[in-house]
Design an enzyme around this catalytic site. Structure first.
Site, mmCIF file in Angstrom:
data_model
loop_
_atom_site.group_PDB
_atom_site.id
_atom_site.type_symbol
_atom_site.label_atom_id
_atom_site.label_comp_id
_atom_site.label_asym_id
_atom_site.label_seq_id
_atom_site.Cartn_x
_atom_site.Cartn_y
_atom_site.Cartn_z
ATOM 1 N N ASP A 1 0.871 -1.162 0.000
ATOM 2 C CA ASP A 1 0.000 0.000 0.000
ATOM 3 C C ASP A 1 0.918 1.224 0.000
ATOM 4 O O ASP A 1 2.127 1.118 0.204
ATOM 5 C CB ASP A 1 -0.918 -0.050 1.234
ATOM 6 C CG ASP A 1 -2.092 0.900 1.098
ATOM 7 O OD1 ASP A 1 -2.159 1.639 0.093
ATOM 8 O OD2 ASP A 1 -2.940 0.911 2.001
ATOM 9 N N ASP B 1 -3.721 7.130 -3.920
ATOM 10 C CA ASP B 1 -5.022 7.688 -4.289
ATOM 11 C C ASP B 1 -5.560 8.558 -3.163
ATOM 12 O O ASP B 1 -4.952 8.645 -2.087
ATOM 13 C CB ASP B 1 -6.005 6.556 -4.620
ATOM 14 C CG ASP B 1 -6.057 5.512 -3.516
ATOM 15 O OD1 ASP B 1 -4.975 5.037 -3.100
ATOM 16 O OD2 ASP B 1 -7.160 5.167 -3.067
ATOM 17 N N CYS C 1 -13.843 -24.416 18.265
ATOM 18 C CA CYS C 1 -12.959 -24.391 17.103
ATOM 19 C C CYS C 1 -11.996 -25.554 17.243
ATOM 20 O O CYS C 1 -11.728 -26.006 18.361
ATOM 21 C CB CYS C 1 -12.210 -23.058 17.096
ATOM 22 S SG CYS C 1 -10.965 -22.936 15.810
ATOM 23 N N CYS D 1 -8.956 -25.471 15.245
ATOM 24 C CA CYS D 1 -7.730 -25.075 14.556
ATOM 25 C C CYS D 1 -6.534 -25.527 15.392
ATOM 26 O O CYS D 1 -6.699 -25.901 16.551
ATOM 27 C CB CYS D 1 -7.707 -23.566 14.318
ATOM 28 S SG CYS D 1 -7.211 -22.595 15.745
ATOM 29 N N CYS E 1 -6.566 -23.902 18.828
ATOM 30 C CA CYS E 1 -7.683 -24.243 19.711
ATOM 31 C C CYS E 1 -7.738 -25.731 20.044
ATOM 32 O O CYS E 1 -8.369 -26.114 21.028
ATOM 33 C CB CYS E 1 -8.994 -23.799 19.093
ATOM 34 S SG CYS E 1 -9.117 -22.009 18.927
#
Lengths: 651, 651
Positions: free
Chosen positions: A89, A124, A274, A276, A279
């Site tokens: 960016d 921009d 969860c 993952c 977790c």
């Protein structure tokens, strides 16, 4: 920087983006890397999280002498230790947060080139949602000016030109159109972070739609700052290809766990819902006991695992053509996403999306609630039933919804009805509205799963479609013996002759698929067909012994054979059914090669992805038949990738 | 075997089940262990998957000599190498599959005792959905007979008596009632596997509801063979506490991946849309390349990870009182689950569920779609608004929905209206229907998130509630200045005097919470109140300087102070507001201890979980005030755990 479409659903696409540092599958998420504070090491992102591309901030790198020095001397890939493609960016967001930035638009482009980024971004002018139209318009004008200059000096770097225009659709579209004239590589939609932070998803959708309408369909689109996975499915369905976000870290810093359906604060979590890797290796109370720094890292990892999981879920949904199901399911998790889906029910928005919708899908339409019936391809199908299908009679009997296929379920009833009145047209009142019996094996009528109980909105849709269909016709809603008596009393309506059920089916499907104008071409002469011994369904269709069409068992739609294509070509004027190719492509097509987008000159604007088409050269010389992968606007816009899969060709 | 409720939402409960081999948190899933073929080792289930309890089959163990020998000699825990609680099935399912089994009902009970299972199951008669009522009834009679005999010999083993009755609600309820008279420990709902296999979820819900209505609310309920996590949230919301299934293995053997929203075949998965330990360590193509055996194990692990994740998700949703949100979100994933939710919209089913619904919830009502407005506690609230709330005037002004709180948003408008007609009652037309301004901070009116665009079903609900409320009253829908003119012209309606807004608010909330009969008791004499300096909301309420009530800022509801309770006690006859306790409990209550269920003799059937209540002895001696954790039916049914949290007490 090459970009091509590999698969699609809704207005979303599964794409491939080729960069100097490798290929990226889209839609994807670019995690934001803060070069000053890398909570998760970028190199781990690839190996552990399936991250293919990251984004960092060239403005911040440039502002810090040590970072700047390393980046200039050894490159940005060395600086953050990531070997895949890196986007940067430019400081625009910092100018929004802090009011201004201390760098010139072209300076930051030069800097991004110098540190070797794969995709740099122009500086921009960030348009906030609270701007007046005038302020927003001035910002757009300045953004376009800077984009023009920046693209001029991009050299070997991919460049991203950001669409601005606040919440004004016309400004967004104007900005997008102007930027699309430039040789840019990626089009971010900017200025949307405030909308997302305030969950103003309906306005976000309007902004995305307006921007996409102005942009070239051949370029990848990035939704700047889209962080929470909650918005990924809907934004993907509207054709956003890239997301970026620091949400995984920011939420972690606030002790918040991201899920595809929303966010949970750690304090509200007694057990981690969860599995993952984070977790499933710790309990909630263990996580709560860690110190702030370690906890932030753990939760950031969880958040990134879940975010990337949602990206894979979206890509699978695109491949299986079940993206609408996913979008609608996510809307059930958030009232403001629900409001956002209302925007897509507007006629002009549906019409825009419809042009990208595949003509048939791999999976059945599965009802999720009142949104389902508003999917744009359902409008398309019902418009065709109303406008392209010609009933075999002016007398219509309407049967109630039943098990599928209707013509099998109603077999004995149909016989009774036809005994009374042989030319009558029988339709079933389905959730979609009227489904002629002879279309009951065609996508999506056969390939759909609705509940027994329909919500009021779906019922209203069905009723309206019914009303439209029966207007001006003699209609009998099935009431048993009473209907049979009535049928006996009506004269042989319209003087039409009785047609064999199979022939009626062939004609009807062809009309829905190719329009009314096709029948004289395809079915002139002596019509015959063979059925599959296994499925008992029609398989191949012959006209005067020419094999013109085949019927696919899976979705009840035709594939066009070479002779069928030639007949359409000879009977219906260009550009109908055509994809018109450059002369350079002719020799390749004659070898059976696919038609590549860069050779497509023009074509039939009615063609939709996965439609059957005719391939012709600019002199309308017939070259073959094939299956469109893109609509014609896309074929003309893309410089890479396949446009038509050639099925049969002249030699 | 002890069972108690720790938290709750809808008719679902977060429970604790105490067994000889440890404590289990419910709802939970008991993975089915095939003692001949353990795809995942039971001991790993505890450590890797959070599994607390498993189920295996005593009939199969008994049939295989080697298994039988080990089990008899070393116990079932040694046989399958699992140290937690083990439940066994009895051969009933085998009798359904194979027609009959070679064991007698009491033989298999003795065997289960002998191998040391924690919860054994009777050999009930499996009632299939296609049975006639006569066949099902005979099966029920035989099941009850066997249950009676089996319970008689259970000794130290927990025993599960299965509710049968095919798809006939009356039979189910009769069976459940008869079994509830026995000293059993667990009540499975049996004979439902065919319904689940055919996704006949609406019938499944009817069966669960009928069974639950007949069962004691104090015992844990098991849904036999409930395998796919898709049904867990809904079944949990109806009060099922245990699930068991071999689905994790069966689906794996068919190369199918289980998700909370459905199932994906491995062939349709290009990227694994999951980040469980299996899916985050391998790619889809790596999984596809493994041999059948290894693949089955990998997918079984994935399936079990996801199933247990859904269990934790449900338990969190119960704790956060967001279980309806979860149920409705899952319904968006499956048309047949959608149909199942229709069953819950029937008045008698809503009324049954309502008795278990907490009176206030931790989280706001979040709209998911047309199902939301049908949550049973919304009916309760609107019934109270219609029947218990007394408008301050017969003239009513209706304002449109706005930002919340309404009385702040409409501040200046309210002043204008009251200037014209001081006694007018102002209500807002919300998605729930009419919300009197003075109730606008009360749960769920303030604690709710609806989209701007409401579906037709919600609109219809709101309109109907409105119609009911304004019947027989003079109603003015807000039309600006025109309405003000009209107001000026109506006479001071009903002759009622103007009441201070705050006082009106206190009276109104009290009426909704405690019924009309409370006001003369609580607000007689000189009424005063103090407001919080921080929130500016009313905090404490005094009548003749007695502190009678406090108002909770979080949900706008009252807590009852000791004096307030005494006043209600003295003014309103028993059993209204009371929980009546055994004399043995009195000394403990006088020390401030909680009221335990086993000491509750009776109470007010209108009390709901989390309601404020009076504690009294059997002579209606006032003992104190507290907060109900259960409804009175539950208090009477439970032998363990807390019934009322004592807040203040006499000494």
């Amino acid at each position: 920087m090459r970009f091509e479409i590999k698969d699609r659903d809704a207005a979303g696409r599964l794409g491939r983006l080729y960069t100097n540092h490798g290929t990226v599958t889209t839609p994807t998420l670019l995690p934001v890397i803060n070069p000053n504070k890398m909570i998760i090491a970028p190199k781990d992102m690839k190996s552990l999280f399936d991250v293919e591309m990251v984004i960092t901030n060239s403005y911040i790198i440039r502002k810090h002498d040590d970072l700047k020095k390393t980046a200039l001397e050894q490159g940005v890939h060395h600086l953050i230790d990531f070997s895949g493609p890196i986007m940067t960016d430019s400081g625009t967001f910092q100018s929004y947060i802090y009011g201004s930035v201390s760098v010139e638009p072209l300076e930051i482009i030069e800097f991004q080139k110098n540190i070797g980024v794969d995709v740099g971004t122009i500086l921009d002018v960030f348009g906030t949602p609270d701007q007046t139209r005038k302020e927003a318009s001035d910002g757009v004008n300045e953004t376009i000016k800077r984009a023009e200059k920046s693209v001029g000096i991009k050299e070997n770097m991919g460049i991203a030109c950001t669409v601005q225009g606040s919440i004004y659709p016309k400004l967004r579209k104007r900005c997008a159109k102007a930027l699309s004239l430039l040789d840019a590589d990626l089009y971010p939609i900017g200025g949307v972070v405030p909308l997302m932070e305030q969950q103003r998803y309906a306005e976000l959708v309007s902004v995305i739609l307006a921007s996409k309408k102005g942009l070239s369909p051949g370029k990848p689109v990035h939704l700047f700052g889209a962080g929470h996975p909650l918005v990924f499915p809907l934004a993907s369905a509207l054709g956003c290809d890239l997301f970026d976000s620091s949400a995984y870290v920011k939420y972690a810093q606030q002790d918040r766990l991201i899920f595809p359906t929303g966010t949970l604060h750690l304090k509200d979590v007694d057990e981690l819902p969860c599995c993952c890797p984070v977790c499933s290796s710790m309990t909630a109370s263990e996580v709560k006991k860690t110190d702030k720094k370690q906890r932030t890292t753990l939760l950031a990892k969880h958040n990134l695992f879940i975010s990337m999981q949602e990206i894979r879920t979206i890509r699978n949904a695109i491949r299986n053509n079940s993206l609408w199901e996913l979008v609608e399911q996510r809307a059930a998790a958030n009232p403001f996403l629900n409001d956002a889906l209302q925007i897509l029910k507007k006629k002009k928005e549906k019409q825009w999306i419809e042009r990208f919708e595949p003509i048939h899908k791999k999976k059945a339409v599965r009802y999720t609630g009142p949104h389902t019936i508003h999917r744009p391809f359902i409008d398309r199908t019902m418009n065709r039933v109303n406008e392209w299908y010609q009933p075999s009679s002016d007398v219509i009997v309407v049967l109630p919804e039943s098990e599928k296929p209707y013509h099998i379920h109603y077999q004995s009833l149909i016989k009774k009805i036809k005994d009374c009145q042989p030319t009558v047209d029988i339709i079933v009142e389905s959730p979609f509205g009227p489904v002629p019996l002879c279309l009951d094996e065609m996508y999506p009528f056969a390939q759909s799963v609705f509940p027994d109980h329909l919500d009021k909105e779906t019922k209203a849709f069905s009723k309206n479609q019914m009303k439209r269909f029966v207007a001006g016709k003699k209609v009998l809603f099935w009431k048993g013996e009473k209907t049979l008596q009535e049928l006996r009393s009506v004269s042989k309506a319209g003087g039409k002759e009785q047609i064999d059920d199979d022939v009626q089916r062939l004609r009807a499907v062809a009309m829905i698929q190719f329009g009314k104008e096709c029948t004289s071409a395809l079915f002139s002469g002596n019509l015959s067909y063979v059925k599959s011994k296994k499925t008992l369904k029609i398989r191949n269709v012959y006209s005067d012994e020419d094999h013109v069409l085949s019927l696919r068992a899976s979705d009840g739609l035709f594939t066009l054979k070479l002779v069928g294509g030639k007949r359409l070509h000879d009977h219906v004027a260009s550009p109908r059914y055509r994809v018109i190719v450059h002369e350079d492509a002719v020799p390749f097509i004659k070898e059976g090669k696919s038609v590549f987008s860069k050779f497509v000159l023009d074509g039939d604007p009615l063609l939709r992805p996965f439609d059957e088409c005719i391939i012709a050269d600019k002199n309308d010389e017939f070259l073959g038949v094939g299956r469109c992968l893109l609509n014609v606007d896309e074929m003309k816009a893309f410089s890479f990738g396949q446009a038509v899969k050639t099925r049969e060709h002249v030699s």
